[in-house]
Design an enzyme around this catalytic site. Structure first.
Site, PDB file in Angstrom:
ATOM      1  N   PHE A 150       0.818  -1.223   0.000  1.00 45.45           N
ATOM      2  CA  PHE A 150       0.000   0.000   0.000  1.00 45.45           C
ATOM      3  C   PHE A 150       0.842   1.259   0.000  1.00 45.45           C
ATOM      4  O   PHE A 150       0.366   2.325  -0.384  1.00 45.45           O
ATOM      5  CB  PHE A 150      -0.952   0.003   1.207  1.00 45.45           C
ATOM      6  CG  PHE A 150      -0.300   0.422   2.502  1.00 45.45           C
ATOM      7  CD1 PHE A 150      -0.138   1.766   2.803  1.00 45.45           C
ATOM      8  CD2 PHE A 150       0.176  -0.523   3.411  1.00 45.45           C
ATOM      9  CE1 PHE A 150       0.474   2.168   3.999  1.00 45.45           C
ATOM     10  CE2 PHE A 150       0.788  -0.131   4.594  1.00 45.45           C
ATOM     11  CZ  PHE A 150       0.941   1.221   4.886  1.00 45.45           C
ATOM     12  N   LYS A 174      -1.210  -6.871  -9.271  1.00 40.00           N
ATOM     13  CA  LYS A 174      -2.172  -7.078  -8.172  1.00 40.00           C
ATOM     14  C   LYS A 174      -1.774  -6.050  -7.108  1.00 40.00           C
ATOM     15  O   LYS A 174      -0.922  -6.297  -6.263  1.00 40.00           O
ATOM     16  CB  LYS A 174      -2.062  -8.509  -7.633  1.00 40.00           C
ATOM     17  CG  LYS A 174      -3.302  -9.046  -6.939  1.00 40.00           C
ATOM     18  CD  LYS A 174      -3.805  -8.208  -5.799  1.00 40.00           C
ATOM     19  CE  LYS A 174      -2.972  -8.355  -4.541  1.00 40.00           C
ATOM     20  NZ  LYS A 174      -3.358  -7.368  -3.486  1.00 40.00           N
ATOM     21  N   SER A 227       5.381  -7.046   3.244  1.00 42.25           N
ATOM     22  CA  SER A 227       5.943  -7.393   4.553  1.00 42.25           C
ATOM     23  C   SER A 227       6.707  -8.724   4.478  1.00 42.25           C
ATOM     24  O   SER A 227       6.463  -9.548   3.596  1.00 42.25           O
ATOM     25  CB  SER A 227       4.820  -7.483   5.575  1.00 42.25           C
ATOM     26  OG  SER A 227       3.882  -8.448   5.152  1.00 42.25           O
ATOM     27  N   CYS A 282       9.385   1.744   3.386  1.00 46.32           N
ATOM     28  CA  CYS A 282      10.295   0.629   3.669  1.00 46.32           C
ATOM     29  C   CYS A 282      11.715   1.128   3.877  1.00 46.32           C
ATOM     30  O   CYS A 282      12.551   0.424   4.410  1.00 46.32           O
ATOM     31  CB  CYS A 282      10.276  -0.356   2.520  1.00 46.32           C
ATOM     32  SG  CYS A 282      10.804   0.416   0.999  1.00 46.32           S
TER      33      CYS A 282
HETATM   34  P1  NAD Z   1       1.574  -6.636   2.968  1.00 50.34           P
HETATM   35  O1  NAD Z   1       2.614  -7.691   3.013  1.00 50.34           O
HETATM   36  O2  NAD Z   1       0.470  -6.706   3.959  1.00 50.34           O
HETATM   37  O3  NAD Z   1       0.860  -6.629   1.530  1.00 50.34           O
HETATM   38  C1  NAD Z   1       1.598  -6.597   0.341  1.00 50.34           C
HETATM   39  C2  NAD Z   1       0.792  -7.252  -0.765  1.00 50.34           C
HETATM   40  O4  NAD Z   1       0.564  -8.617  -0.428  1.00 50.34           O
HETATM   41  C3  NAD Z   1      -0.586  -6.633  -0.986  1.00 50.34           C
HETATM   42  O5  NAD Z   1      -0.837  -6.605  -2.359  1.00 50.34           O
HETATM   43  C4  NAD Z   1      -1.521  -7.580  -0.265  1.00 50.34           C
HETATM   44  O6  NAD Z   1      -2.796  -7.635  -0.846  1.00 50.34           O
HETATM   45  C5  NAD Z   1      -0.829  -8.915  -0.393  1.00 50.34           C
HETATM   46  N1  NAD Z   1      -1.041  -9.787   0.759  1.00 50.34           N
HETATM   47  C6  NAD Z   1      -1.252  -9.410   2.053  1.00 50.34           C
HETATM   48  N2  NAD Z   1      -1.370 -10.492   2.835  1.00 50.34           N
HETATM   49  C7  NAD Z   1      -1.232 -11.563   2.036  1.00 50.34           C
HETATM   50  C8  NAD Z   1      -1.245 -12.972   2.268  1.00 50.34           C
HETATM   51  N3  NAD Z   1      -1.418 -13.478   3.478  1.00 50.34           N
HETATM   52  N4  NAD Z   1      -1.045 -13.779   1.214  1.00 50.34           N
HETATM   53  C9  NAD Z   1      -0.846 -13.293  -0.017  1.00 50.34           C
HETATM   54  N5  NAD Z   1      -0.839 -11.971  -0.299  1.00 50.34           N
HETATM   55  C10 NAD Z   1      -1.022 -11.125   0.713  1.00 50.34           C
HETATM   56  O7  NAD Z   1       2.324  -5.227   3.043  1.00 50.34           O
HETATM   57  P2  NAD Z   1       1.688  -3.777   3.153  1.00 50.34           P
HETATM   58  O8  NAD Z   1       1.139  -3.608   4.531  1.00 50.34           O
HETATM   59  O9  NAD Z   1       0.827  -3.484   1.991  1.00 50.34           O
HETATM   60  O10 NAD Z   1       3.004  -2.885   2.985  1.00 50.34           O
HETATM   61  C11 NAD Z   1       3.863  -2.579   4.046  1.00 50.34           C
HETATM   62  C12 NAD Z   1       5.014  -3.555   4.114  1.00 50.34           C
HETATM   63  O11 NAD Z   1       5.712  -3.559   2.877  1.00 50.34           O
HETATM   64  C13 NAD Z   1       6.060  -3.153   5.148  1.00 50.34           C
HETATM   65  O12 NAD Z   1       6.509  -4.331   5.777  1.00 50.34           O
HETATM   66  C14 NAD Z   1       7.172  -2.535   4.321  1.00 50.34           C
HETATM   67  O13 NAD Z   1       8.451  -2.574   4.893  1.00 50.34           O
HETATM   68  C15 NAD Z   1       7.108  -3.381   3.114  1.00 50.34           C
HETATM   69  N6  NAD Z   1       7.730  -2.711   1.974  1.00 50.34           N
HETATM   70  C16 NAD Z   1       8.954  -3.153   1.592  1.00 50.34           C
HETATM   71  C17 NAD Z   1       9.587  -2.530   0.540  1.00 50.34           C
HETATM   72  C18 NAD Z   1      10.946  -2.982   0.108  1.00 50.34           C
HETATM   73  O14 NAD Z   1      11.414  -2.469  -0.887  1.00 50.34           O
HETATM   74  N7  NAD Z   1      11.600  -3.909   0.767  1.00 50.34           N
HETATM   75  C19 NAD Z   1       8.974  -1.468  -0.137  1.00 50.34           C
HETATM   76  C20 NAD Z   1       7.704  -1.061   0.277  1.00 50.34           C
HETATM   77  C21 NAD Z   1       7.095  -1.700   1.341  1.00 50.34           C
END
Ligand code: NAD
Length: 496
Positions: A150, A174, A227, A282
Site C-alpha cells: 500500500f 495485483k 511485509s 520501507c
Molecule cells: P503486505 O505484506 O500486507 O501486503 C503486500 C501485498 O501482499 C498486498 O498486495 C496484499 O494484498 C498482499 N497480501 C497481504 N497479505 C497476504 C497474504 N497473506 N497472502 C498473499 N498476499 C497477501 O504489506 P503492506 O502492509 O501493503 O506494505 C507494508 C510492508 O511492505 C512493510 O513491511 C514494508 O516494509 C514493506 N515494503 C517493503 C519494501 C521494500 O522495498 N523492501 C517497499 C515497500 C514496502
C-alpha cells in the site's frame, strides 16, 4: 459511499464477479470512500489467459516501437502527475508533494526502460571455432505478475512494470487493496501511450488472488514487495511451482550517528526520513544509533523539530505529515508508545499528544530514547511515525547492532570522517547504504534490494537486475561453413 473499483482486463474495466469486496478508506477523514472488487481464482485465470494471448504479439513488437510507447507513457505520467498524486493522497494519505515525489522516482524507471534497445543487446563472438559464431539473446518470459504494497501505490508498480513490459512480457499487477485506484490510472496511461490491450492488466484482490497467481502455470515470474511474512510465503510457494520470484520484505533501518557528525544536518535528515509519509516507508529510518556524546545533542535536536511538524489532510497545502493507512494500523502503532515506556524506554515526544485533526487516522511523531535491543519497539517493524534512539559507546558497537538485526534493507551513517564512512560501507551487512544520505534509494540505473529478511530471492528489483529478471538468456552457436571446406565430423565438437 457509492464508488466501486473494478479490475482492468483486456484494455477495459471489468467488474468483479466474485461477490467479494474490500473497503477503501479516505484515511484523512476516516471514512470508507469506495469498495474494491476482490478477484477469485476463476477471474485470475481469465485475466492470465488474455495476458498470455497479448504477450504473443507483444514480444514480436519491434524494440523501437516498444521504446516509443515507453516514451509516450513517460509523457503521460509526467503531464498527469498532479492527477495521479491526488488519487494517491486520497487513498494513502501521504501529502501531495510526497505523492509527486514517488511518481518522480517511478518515472525514472520508465526512462531507464525506454532504453530497452540498448539494454537487451547481447554479446557476439565471431569465429569462436572455425566458421562458428556464438551469440546470446535475452527473451521475455511471457506473463509475469507484480504484487505490491500500500505504501507506494504508483512507484513500486512502476519499479516492475516498466522493465517487464519493455522486455516484451505481459504484466499483471495485483496492487494493494487498501489504495487500488492509482493502478487504474496507470492502466489508462499505458493505453493512451499506445500499449496493446492485455499487455498491462490490473487485478484487485487479497490472498485468494495472490495464491491463484502463485499457482497458475502460465505465470512465469512474480515480483513482490510487502511485509516479510508474506514475502517469505510468496517466495516459497512461487519457487516451489518453478517460477522466478523476487520478494522484497520489511525493514528496520538504522542511522548511525558518529560524535563528529553535523548534528543539525543529521537531525534534519533523520526527521525527514523517520516521519516522512508518517513513517510508512520501507526505507524509513526507524532506529537512530547515537555513538558516544552525540546522543544528548542529537535527541534534543530531533525533539525540538517534532512539534513544528504540521499534521493534517495530505491534500491541503502546508501539511508535513498525513494520516496512517487505517484506523487499525494507527492504533497498533500508537500501542508501541506504551510498549516502549513499559519496557523502560524514555518517551521524549508522545505523538498521541500532538495537535491532531479530530477525524481520520492520525498520529503525531513519537521519539523514544534509551531503547534497547530486546524491546518490541526495537524488534518489530512498527511502520509508523515512531523513532527509536539506541545509545552505544563506540562505532564498533553500533556496527555490531546493525549487523545483528534480521532486517537489512537500508542504513545510513552521519559523519564528517571519510575513513569511518568507508569502513561502514565495507563492513555493514545491509543492501543499500547512505553516507550522509538518509534514504539511499538507488537511482533507476542501479538496482534496489535489501539483504537477509528484507529480500527473498537472488535478484534485486529494477535497473540492470530487473532486466535480467524479466528475460531469460539463450545462447546460439552457429556454423556457416565455407562450402569449399565442408567435411564430415563424427567426434564431439571441440570447436578448436
Ligand atoms: P503486505 O505484506 O500486507 O501486503 C503486500 C501485498 O501482499 C498486498 O498486495 C496484499 O494484498 C498482499 N497480501 C497481504 N497479505 C497476504 C497474504 N497473506 N497472502 C498473499 N498476499 C497477501 O504489506 P503492506 O502492509 O501493503 O506494505 C507494508 C510492508 O511492505 C512493510 O513491511 C514494508 O516494509 C514493506 N515494503 C517493503 C519494501 C521494500 O522495498 N523492501 C517497499 C515497500 C514496502
Amino acid at each position: 459511499m457509492d464508488q466501486r473499483i473494478s479490475h482492468w482486463v483486456d484494455g477495459r474495466t471489468r467488474p468483479g464477479t466474485s461477490g467479494r469486496t474490500s473497503p477503501v478508506f479516505n484515511p484523512a477523514v476516516g471514512e470508507v470512500a469506495a469498495e474494491v472488487d476482490l478477484a477469485s481464482a476463476a477471474e485470475v485465470d481469465d485475466a492470465v489467459r488474455s495476458a498470455k494471448q497479448a504477450a504473443v504479439a507483444w514480444r514480436s513488437t519491434s524494440l523501437s516501437k516498444r521504446a516509443s510507447i515507453l516514451f509516450e507513457f513517460r509523457q503521460q505520467l509526467s503531464s498527469r502527475a498532479d492527477e495521479l498524486a491526488s488519487v494517491i493522497t486520497a487513498e494513502h494519505g501521504k501529502v501531495h508533494s510526497d505523492a509527486l515525489g514517488e511518481i518522480a522516482r517511478g518515472l525514472e524507471n520508465v526512462e531507464f526502460a525506454a532504453g530497452v534497445p540498448q539494454l537487451l543487446k547481447g554479446g557476439f563472438s565471431e569465429q569462436a571455432a572455425t566458421d562458428v559464431d556464438v551469440y546470446d539473446i535475452r527473451q521475455p518470459l511471457g506473463v509475469v505478475a507484480g504484487i505490491t504494497p500500500f505504501n507506494f501505490p504508483a512507484m513500486v508498480p512502476l519499479w516492475m512494470c516498466a522493465n517487464a513490459i519493455a522486455c516484451g512480457n505481459a504484466f499483471i499487477l495485483k496492487p494493494s487493496e487498501k489504495d487500488p485506484s492509482a493502478s487504474l490510472l496507470l492502466a489508462d496511461m499505458w493505453q493512451k501511450a499506445g500499449l496493446p490491450d492485455g499487455v498491462f492488466t490490473v487485478l484487485h484482490g487479497d490472498r485468494e488472488a495472490v495464491d491463484a497467481l502463485l499457482e497458475h502455470p502460465d505465470v512465469a515470474a512474480i515480483s513482490f514487495v510487502g511485509s516479510t511474512p508474506v514475502a517469505r510465503h510468496i517466495y516459497e510457494t512461487g519457487t516451489a511451482r518453478g517460477k522466478r520470484v523476487q520478494a522484497l520484505g520489511g525493514a528496520k533501518n538504522h542511522a548511525l550517528v558518529l560524535p563528529d557528525a553535523d548534528v543539525d544536518l543529521a537531525a534534519d535528515a533523520i526527521v525527514g526520513a523517520a516521519y516522512g509519509s508518517a513513517g510508512e516507508r520501507c526505507m524509513a529510518l526507524s532506529v537512530t544509533v547515537a555513538v558516544g556524546d552525540v546522543a544528548d545533542r542529537l535527541v534534543e535536536a530531533i525533539a525540538v523539530r517534532l512539534p513544528k511538524l504540521v499534521i493534517g489532510d495530505g491534500a491541503a497545502p502546508g501539511i508535513d505529515m498525513g494520516p496512517l493507512i487505517t484506523g487499525e494500523h494507527r492504533d497498533r502503532v500508537a500501542g508501541y508508545v506504551d510498549a516502549g515506556s513499559g519496557a523502560g524506554a524514555t518517551v521524549v515526544v508522545d505523538g498521541r499528544e500532538a495537535d491532531l485533526p479530530e477525524r481520520g487516522f492520525f498520529l503525531g511523531a513519537t521519539l523514544l530514547d534509551h531503547v534497547t535491543p530486546e524491546m518490541t519497539v526495537y524488534t518489530d517493524e512498527i511502520f509508523g511515525p515512531v523513532l527509536d534512539v539506541v545509545r552505544v559507546d563506540t562505532f564498533d558497537e553500533g556496527l555490531e547492532l546493525i549487523n545483528s538485526n534480521p532486517y537489512a534493507n537500508g542504513t545510513a551513517i552521519f559523519t564528517r570522517d571519510g575513513g569511518a564512512a568507508r569502513r561502514f560501507q565495507f563492513e555493514v551487512e545491509v543492501g543499500m547504504v547512505g553516507i550522509n544520505v538518509p534514504v539511499p534509494v538507488p537511482v533507476a540505473y542501479y538496482s534496489f534490494g535489501g539483504w537477509k529478511a528484507s529480500l527473498f530471492g537472488d535478484t534485486h528489483m529494477y535497473g540492470p537486475e530487473g532486466i535480467n529478471f524479466y528475460t531469460r538468456g539463450k545462447v546460439v552457436t552457429s556454423r556457416w561453413p565455407d562450402p569449399a571446406s565442408s567435411q564430415v565430423e563424427l567426434g564431439f565438437p571441440t570447436n578448436r
